[in-house]
Design a protein around this motif. Sequence first.
Motif, PDB file in Angstrom:
ATOM      1  N   UNK A  74       0.860  -1.178   0.000  1.00 13.97           N
ATOM      2  CA  UNK A  74       0.000   0.000   0.000  1.00 13.97           C
ATOM      3  C   UNK A  74       0.898   1.229   0.000  1.00 13.97           C
ATOM      4  N   UNK A  75       0.628   2.174  -0.914  1.00 17.77           N
ATOM      5  CA  UNK A  75       1.362   3.437  -0.940  1.00 17.77           C
ATOM      6  C   UNK A  75       0.386   4.566  -0.679  1.00 17.77           C
ATOM      7  N   UNK A  76       0.722   5.426   0.270  1.00 16.17           N
ATOM      8  CA  UNK A  76      -0.111   6.583   0.587  1.00 16.17           C
ATOM      9  C   UNK A  76       0.783   7.813   0.695  1.00 16.17           C
TER      10      UNK A  76
ATOM     11  N   UNK B 146      -2.907   6.621  10.217  1.00 19.75           N
ATOM     12  CA  UNK B 146      -3.303   5.556   9.303  1.00 19.75           C
ATOM     13  C   UNK B 146      -2.774   4.209   9.774  1.00 19.75           C
ATOM     14  N   UNK B 147      -1.514   4.158  10.182  1.00 19.46           N
ATOM     15  CA  UNK B 147      -0.925   2.912  10.670  1.00 19.46           C
ATOM     16  C   UNK B 147      -1.633   2.416  11.929  1.00 19.46           C
ATOM     17  N   UNK B 148      -2.001   3.332  12.808  1.00 18.39           N
ATOM     18  CA  UNK B 148      -2.732   2.937  14.017  1.00 18.39           C
ATOM     19  C   UNK B 148      -4.103   2.385  13.674  1.00 18.39           C
TER      20      UNK B 148
ATOM     21  N   UNK C  99       7.091  -4.489   6.395  1.00 15.40           N
ATOM     22  CA  UNK C  99       7.937  -3.310   6.346  1.00 15.40           C
ATOM     23  C   UNK C  99       7.143  -2.039   6.135  1.00 15.40           C
ATOM     24  N   UNK C 100       7.705  -0.940   6.594  1.00 17.24           N
ATOM     25  CA  UNK C 100       7.134   0.388   6.398  1.00 17.24           C
ATOM     26  C   UNK C 100       8.284   1.310   6.016  1.00 17.24           C
TER      27      UNK C 100
ATOM     28  N   UNK D  33       4.139  -2.670   3.568  1.00 17.71           N
ATOM     29  CA  UNK D  33       4.087  -4.055   3.084  1.00 17.71           C
ATOM     30  C   UNK D  33       3.459  -4.915   4.167  1.00 17.71           C
ATOM     31  N   UNK D  34       2.335  -5.543   3.810  1.00 20.50           N
ATOM     32  CA  UNK D  34       1.592  -6.387   4.739  1.00 20.50           C
ATOM     33  C   UNK D  34       1.469  -7.789   4.163  1.00 20.50           C
ATOM     34  N   UNK D  35       1.337  -8.768   5.034  1.00 23.42           N
ATOM     35  CA  UNK D  35       1.101 -10.146   4.601  1.00 23.42           C
ATOM     36  C   UNK D  35      -0.001 -10.760   5.441  1.00 23.42           C
ATOM     37  N   UNK D  36      -0.738 -11.662   4.820  1.00 19.69           N
ATOM     38  CA  UNK D  36      -1.718 -12.469   5.531  1.00 19.69           C
ATOM     39  C   UNK D  36      -1.453 -13.929   5.193  1.00 19.69           C
ATOM     40  N   UNK D  37      -1.986 -14.816   5.995  1.00 22.54           N
ATOM     41  CA  UNK D  37      -1.914 -16.247   5.718  1.00 22.54           C
ATOM     42  C   UNK D  37      -3.317 -16.750   5.433  1.00 22.54           C
TER      43      UNK D  37
END
Length: 90
Positions: free
Chosen positions: A34-36, A46-48, A61-62, A77-81
């Motif tokens: 995600x880019x903001x 936003x992160x909170x 990562x941020x 950068x986010x990940x899910x399983x």
Amino acid sequence: GEPVMLSAAVSDAPGDAATKPKEEPSLYRHTLVVEVEGGYLDALRYLKRLEALQWTFYWDGVELNVEKYPKSRIVIRLSTLGLREGWIGV
């Protein structure tokens, strides 16, 4: 999605690898970038809000780059399983 092989991390049992059955991945890792743009305090809020969501995800990562004060570009950068290779029906 990227397969997550669980047995490779926990299996140290002796034996010939050729005789062991090939295991299919049971989890898949899905990554989202995600880019903001905005100010530092906007990015922090936003992160909170992301952390307060009910979804479970992992921070990969941020990055915060100040392009021209006070404007910043934030790359998250986010990940899910998940149990499916495709993410959100894709």
